[in-house]
Structures are given as structure tokens and as C-alpha cells.
Design a protein around this motif. Structure first.
Motif, PDB file in Angstrom:
ATOM      1  N   ILE A 129       0.953  -1.286  -0.049  1.00  0.00           N
ATOM      2  CA  ILE A 129      -0.004   0.076  -0.102  1.00  0.00           C
ATOM      3  C   ILE A 129       0.806   1.405  -0.023  1.00  0.00           C
ATOM      4  O   ILE A 129       0.679   2.170  -0.629  1.00  0.00           O
ATOM      5  N   ARG A 130       1.938   1.170   0.731  1.00  0.00           N
ATOM      6  CA  ARG A 130       2.793   2.433   0.925  1.00  0.00           C
ATOM      7  C   ARG A 130       3.459   2.761  -0.213  1.00  0.00           C
ATOM      8  O   ARG A 130       3.852   3.830  -0.475  1.00  0.00           O
ATOM      9  N   GLN A 131       3.729   1.665  -1.126  1.00  0.00           N
ATOM     10  CA  GLN A 131       4.547   1.969  -2.208  1.00  0.00           C
ATOM     11  C   GLN A 131       3.669   3.063  -3.315  1.00  0.00           C
ATOM     12  O   GLN A 131       3.975   3.633  -3.950  1.00  0.00           O
ATOM     13  N   GLN A 132       2.130   2.705  -3.210  1.00  0.00           N
ATOM     14  CA  GLN A 132       1.383   3.506  -4.062  1.00  0.00           C
ATOM     15  C   GLN A 132       0.576   4.794  -3.159  1.00  0.00           C
ATOM     16  O   GLN A 132       0.496   5.735  -3.653  1.00  0.00           O
ATOM     17  N   LEU A 133       0.868   4.768  -1.908  1.00  0.00           N
ATOM     18  CA  LEU A 133       0.335   5.662  -1.110  1.00  0.00           C
ATOM     19  C   LEU A 133       1.319   5.988  -0.103  1.00  0.00           C
ATOM     20  O   LEU A 133       1.064   5.914   1.132  1.00  0.00           O
ATOM     21  N   PRO A 134       2.483   6.583  -0.290  1.00  0.00           N
ATOM     22  CA  PRO A 134       3.411   6.819   0.455  1.00  0.00           C
ATOM     23  C   PRO A 134       3.438   7.777   1.586  1.00  0.00           C
ATOM     24  O   PRO A 134       4.084   7.727   2.724  1.00  0.00           O
ATOM     25  N   LYS A 135       2.349   8.509   1.820  1.00  0.00           N
ATOM     26  CA  LYS A 135       2.132   9.600   2.882  1.00  0.00           C
ATOM     27  C   LYS A 135       0.900   8.914   3.787  1.00  0.00           C
ATOM     28  O   LYS A 135       0.452   9.501   4.899  1.00  0.00           O
ATOM     29  N   ALA A 136       0.502   7.717   3.280  1.00  0.00           N
ATOM     30  CA  ALA A 136      -0.652   7.137   4.171  1.00  0.00           C
ATOM     31  C   ALA A 136      -0.370   6.795   5.558  1.00  0.00           C
ATOM     32  O   ALA A 136       0.754   6.176   5.632  1.00  0.00           O
ATOM     33  N   GLU A 137      -1.272   6.517   6.262  1.00  0.00           N
ATOM     34  CA  GLU A 137      -0.892   5.904   7.658  1.00  0.00           C
ATOM     35  C   GLU A 137      -1.923   4.860   8.111  1.00  0.00           C
ATOM     36  O   GLU A 137      -3.035   4.894   7.504  1.00  0.00           O
ATOM     37  N   LEU A 138      -1.698   3.830   8.727  1.00  0.00           N
ATOM     38  CA  LEU A 138      -2.345   2.733   9.169  1.00  0.00           C
ATOM     39  C   LEU A 138      -2.474   2.885  10.651  1.00  0.00           C
ATOM     40  O   LEU A 138      -1.308   2.589  11.345  1.00  0.00           O
ATOM     41  N   HIS A 139      -3.759   3.335  11.280  1.00  0.00           N
ATOM     42  CA  HIS A 139      -3.912   3.241  12.593  1.00  0.00           C
ATOM     43  C   HIS A 139      -4.616   2.059  13.146  1.00  0.00           C
ATOM     44  O   HIS A 139      -5.355   1.675  12.759  1.00  0.00           O
ATOM     45  N   ILE A 140      -3.879   1.312  14.109  1.00  0.00           N
ATOM     46  CA  ILE A 140      -4.000   0.061  14.684  1.00  0.00           C
ATOM     47  C   ILE A 140      -4.399   0.060  16.175  1.00  0.00           C
ATOM     48  O   ILE A 140      -3.626   0.745  17.023  1.00  0.00           O
ATOM     49  N   TYR A 141      -5.953  -0.005  16.087  1.00  0.00           N
ATOM     50  CA  TYR A 141      -6.312   0.164  17.654  1.00  0.00           C
ATOM     51  C   TYR A 141      -6.860  -1.219  18.222  1.00  0.00           C
ATOM     52  O   TYR A 141      -7.183  -2.059  17.554  1.00  0.00           O
ATOM     53  N   GLY A 142      -6.592  -1.418  19.491  1.00  0.00           N
ATOM     54  CA  GLY A 142      -7.059  -2.911  20.160  1.00  0.00           C
ATOM     55  C   GLY A 142      -6.482  -2.744  21.501  1.00  0.00           C
ATOM     56  O   GLY A 142      -5.653  -2.064  22.073  1.00  0.00           O
ATOM     57  N   ALA A 143      -7.502  -3.184  22.621  1.00  0.00           N
ATOM     58  CA  ALA A 143      -7.070  -3.477  23.955  1.00  0.00           C
ATOM     59  C   ALA A 143      -5.998  -4.503  24.282  1.00  0.00           C
ATOM     60  O   ALA A 143      -5.839  -5.191  23.292  1.00  0.00           O
ATOM     61  N   TYR A 144      -5.367  -4.363  25.211  1.00  0.00           N
ATOM     62  CA  TYR A 144      -4.259  -5.259  25.516  1.00  0.00           C
ATOM     63  C   TYR A 144      -3.170  -5.620  24.631  1.00  0.00           C
ATOM     64  O   TYR A 144      -2.717  -6.582  24.429  1.00  0.00           O
ATOM     65  N   GLU A 145      -2.613  -4.155  24.437  1.00  0.00           N
ATOM     66  CA  GLU A 145      -1.334  -4.529  23.445  1.00  0.00           C
ATOM     67  C   GLU A 145      -0.169  -4.909  24.377  1.00  0.00           C
ATOM     68  O   GLU A 145       0.085  -4.181  25.320  1.00  0.00           O
ATOM     69  N   SER A 146       0.678  -5.754  23.782  1.00  0.00           N
ATOM     70  CA  SER A 146       1.590  -6.514  24.708  1.00  0.00           C
ATOM     71  C   SER A 146       2.862  -5.724  23.924  1.00  0.00           C
ATOM     72  O   SER A 146       2.818  -4.762  22.995  1.00  0.00           O
ATOM     73  N   GLN A 147       3.979  -6.051  24.675  1.00  0.00           N
ATOM     74  CA  GLN A 147       5.363  -5.570  24.100  1.00  0.00           C
ATOM     75  C   GLN A 147       5.614  -5.979  22.393  1.00  0.00           C
ATOM     76  O   GLN A 147       6.059  -5.259  21.724  1.00  0.00           O
ATOM     77  N   LYS A 148       5.054  -7.178  22.310  1.00  0.00           N
ATOM     78  CA  LYS A 148       5.243  -7.779  20.842  1.00  0.00           C
ATOM     79  C   LYS A 148       4.654  -7.077  20.071  1.00  0.00           C
ATOM     80  O   LYS A 148       4.972  -7.123  18.595  1.00  0.00           O
ATOM     81  N   VAL A 149       3.538  -6.510  20.339  1.00  0.00           N
ATOM     82  CA  VAL A 149       2.687  -5.435  19.446  1.00  0.00           C
ATOM     83  C   VAL A 149       3.118  -4.371  19.405  1.00  0.00           C
ATOM     84  O   VAL A 149       3.389  -3.749  18.406  1.00  0.00           O
TER      85      VAL A 149
END
Length: 410
Positions: free
Chosen positions: A228-248
Motif C-alpha cells: 500500500i505504501r508503495q502507492q500511497l507513500p504518505k498514508a498511515e495505518l492506525h491500529i487500535y485494540g485493547a491489551y497491546e503487549s510489548q510484541k505488539v
């Protein structure tokens, strides 16, 4: 005096953390409308995200695993019906309910078909198509045994109904299709939503304790998002969710526009700000709350077939369904750039919600089924010999294992 319902929760409801939490509150409302006074119990710990059940007139009672104190509690309560939240609670408490309140209606809310989700996870790891060998796993056997021991099992997805009836030959009278039960969205609410031009970026959501969600985030990070970023280099993906761990959290990369946002108090706000929701789930089961949230907030989606399963019936989707990574990304770019298609898909989402998930379409029939079962419980159980057999055999081992653990812990 009101008739009583005891709900035994696998966890305490967290509607802002998971679709399961929202589903539980929907069921609470249905049973309250049927005239039940509800007590909710769980052996799990509460958290900062736990819903205040007292605010909706539901009593709460912590309970213990493998402890006879539950026997005294339910014997004193004498519920007309007991709802088990997922098969694991039925395994733990079903025999105690049957002993202390044999005339109580026993209902299993599956949330989703756990055995199916496990089958797909194993098949994915083995790089194989899901087959009957994957489906016949230990979790499936435990879960279906639980369905037979109950008087009725609530199934959230039509696809899972079909698998249970066609593949496992379960009597359809033991199953009841009951999807998400939603309030109707008014035209005024729809008009207030941000339009195509007012929205930016991409969003994905999901409780990180749920394995399919974490796998989907990894897949986005490693495969989908770079394309996606290859075609939309300024786009962002916002990832929401409870209980994010360190590996996330370590997946966060500002330079790549891959942003781990974690828990959000107002999901509607962030969903309305996003232009497209991404749901490339590679395994899982049930209905996907993230797609419901997206449709309610007018956010079209690009999703996998696993994500879309059971959501749309014969209707079109509120976006596109693609499995292959390159085809997935192609539709993402199209939806992100084309306002006409975006608006068409947004409107389809509202139609899906209205036709398939409006709670008024299910309330009267569900109440009728519960009443008929309650009034004819003995006859229904006589027609479920496998359930009687499993209650006699398998629950004896669970019972004495529990008693052994209780004695060991003294």
C-alpha cells in the motif's frame, strides 16, 4: 416475582474491548425484555475496562472454579434459566447447574465456533486447506459435547450453523441462529458522519489477546502495508485494540506510517475519521465486530473471506473481499481514491445493518423459542438422547476431577 437468569461469564463484559463484550450486553437486553432478573457471575478477574453491569440493573457475583460454594449460591438463587458464556464455562459449571437446578433451562452462547477457528489456525500453520481432519480437533469435540448437554446453543453465524448441521449432523432443534442485535441507524445519524473528503488514512481494530487479530496485524505489517505504501507513500495505518503487549508495540514504526494506537475510549470517533478499514484475517470464526463497527460509522472495508464470512448473506459487501495480497491491495487503493465507489460501498453497509442485524427482526422469535423451551423442557430433553448420554458419561469425569482439585486445594 420476576423469573431469574444466571449468566456465567468466561470473562466480565468489556464492550469497548471486544465484540464478545458487546454481544453479551445485547443478550442481557433481550432477556431483560423477556422479563428476567439477571445475575452475572464469573471466576475471571475484573479490569479497568470491565462494564458496570449495575448501571443496567444486573446483579454481579464473583464465583470460584472447582469450589462447592457455587453449589450453595445457585441452589439459593434457583434460576429459571442459566446462560453459559462459551463452552468452557459449561464444562466447569454445567454439572453443578444440572445437580442443583435440574429444571433450569441451560443455554450456551458459543460467541463463535471455537473448533472452527482452531481448525483454520492449524491449517494456516501447515499451509493446507481446511479439511475434516482439521475440524475434528479436540476443541471441536469438547464444544459440540457442550452443545449437546445444553438445551439450546446460540450460533452467531449462518456459516457456522451450516457446518454444525451438515458436517457434524447436529439436530437443528438444538441450535438457534442469533447474530449481533443492533439498534437501527437513523438517517439523521448517517448525515452527521464525515464524508469522503473529510476522512484520511486507514484503520484496523481488534483485541490483541485474540490470536486472529494479532496474526492479521503481523500480516499487514509484513505483506499488505508495504504494498500500500508503495502507492500511497504518505498514508498511515492506525491500529487500535485493547491489551497491546510489548510484541505488539514493537511493530510500531512512524516512518512507515504503521502506528500502534492501542486501546481507544471512543472507537466511533476514530472509525469515522478513517477512510478505509482493513480486515485481512487469515483465520477465525464467528462474526467480526470490526466490520460492524465500520459499517455503523460509514467506513467501507477491504477484507478477507474469513472476515466476511456470515456477515452479508445474499447482499453485497460494504467494500471488497480479496484473499490474495496483490488483489487485496488493488481494491484498497481503488476504494481509497474513488469517492463514487466509496460512497456506494458506504451505503451498502447501512443496508446490510438494516436487513441483517436490526434487533427488531429477531426479538419476538427469540422470546418465543425461549418460552417454548422453558414450558416443554422435559419433552425437549427426552428428544436429545445424546445430550443425556454425554451428561451421564463425560460430565462425571469433569465432576470428579473438579472435586479432586477442590480437595487438593484445601
Amino acid at each position: 416475582m420476576k423469573k431469574k437468569l444466571l449468566i456465567i461469564g468466561f470473562v466480565w463484559p468489556e464492550p469497548k474491548s471486544s465484540a464478545a463484550g458487546s454481544r453479551m450486553l445485547q443478550l442481557v437486553e433481550q432477556f431483560q425484555n423477556q422479563g428476567y432478573a439477571i445475575t452475572f457471575s464469573s471466576a475471571a478477574k475484573t479490569s479497568a475496562n470491565t462494564y458496570d453491569l449495575s448501571s443496567i440493573d444486573v446483579e454481579t457475583r464473583p464465583i470460584l472454579l472447582n469450589d462447592s460454594s457455587f453449589d450453595a449460591f445457585i441452589r439459593d438463587l434457583q434460576p429459571k434459566a442459566v446462560l453459559f458464556d462459551r463452552f468452557m464455562t459449561e464444562e466447569q459449571y454445567g454439572w453443578r447447574v444440572a445437580e442443583q437446578c435440574p429444571n433450569a433451562l441451560r443455554i450456551l452462547d458459543t460467541e463463535d465456533f471455537h473448533g472452527l477457528r482452531k481448525a483454520r489456525e492449524v491449517a494456516l500453520k501447515q499451509n493446507e486447506d481446511v479439511s475434516i481432519k482439521h475440524l475434528q480437533n479436540a476443541i471441536t469435540k469438547r464444544e459440540i459435547a457442550s452443545m449437546y448437554r445444553c438445551d439450546l446453543s446460540l450460533i452467531i453465524s449462518e456459516a457456522e450453523m451450516d457446518i454444525l448441521i451438515s458436517q457434524f449432523k447436529i439436530d437443528k432443534n438444538l441450535l438457534y441462529y442469533l447474530p449481533f442485535l443492533l439498534n437501527a441507524i437513523s438517517e439523521d445519524d448517517i448525515k452527521q458522519l464525515p464524508n469522503f473528503k473529510a476522512r484520511r488514512h486507514f484503520i484496523t481494530i481488534g483485541n490483541f489477546l485474540h490470536a486472529p487479530n494479532y496474526d492479521a496485524v503481523l500480516y499487514l505489517k509484513q505483506t499488505i502495508w508495504p504494498l500500500i505504501r508503495q502507492q500511497l507513500p504518505k498514508a498511515e495505518l492506525h491500529i487500535y485494540g485493547a491489551y497491546e503487549s510489548q510484541k505488539v508495540l514493537q511493530l510500531n514504526n512512524k516512518n512507515e506510517g504503521f502506528l500502534i494506537k492501542g486501546y481507544v475510549e471512543d472507537l466511533n470517533e476514530v472509525m469515522q475519521n478513517a477512510k478505509v478499514c482493513l480486515a485481512p484475517l487469515r483465520f477465525g470464526a464467528g462474526l467480526k465486530g470490526k466490520l460492524i463497527d465500520a459499517m455503523q460509522n460509514g467506513t467501507p472495508c477491504v477484507m478477507s473471506d474469513i472476515a466476511a464470512e456470515g456477515m452479508f448473506g445474499e447482499l453485497e459487501t460494504n467494500g471488497f473481499v480479496k484473499v490474495d495480497a496483490e488483489a487485496f491491495v488493488e481494491k484498497v487503493i481503488l476504494l481509497y481514491k474513488n469517492s463514487e465507489i466509496w460512497e456506494q460501498k458506504q451505503q451498502i453497509g447501512f443496508e446490510v445493518l438494516s436487513q441483517r442485524f436490526d434487533k427488531t427482526n429477531f426479538e419476538s422469535d427469540f422470546a418465543k423459542i425461549i418460552a417454548e423451551l422453558s414450558n416443554n423442557l422435559n419433552a425437549c430433553r427426552e428428544n436429545n438422547f445424546i445430550g443425556q448420554l454425554l451428561m451421564y458419561q463425560s460430565m462425571q469425569s469433569t465432576k470428579y476431577m473438579s472435586k479432586w482439585i477442590e480437595e487438593k486445594n484445601r
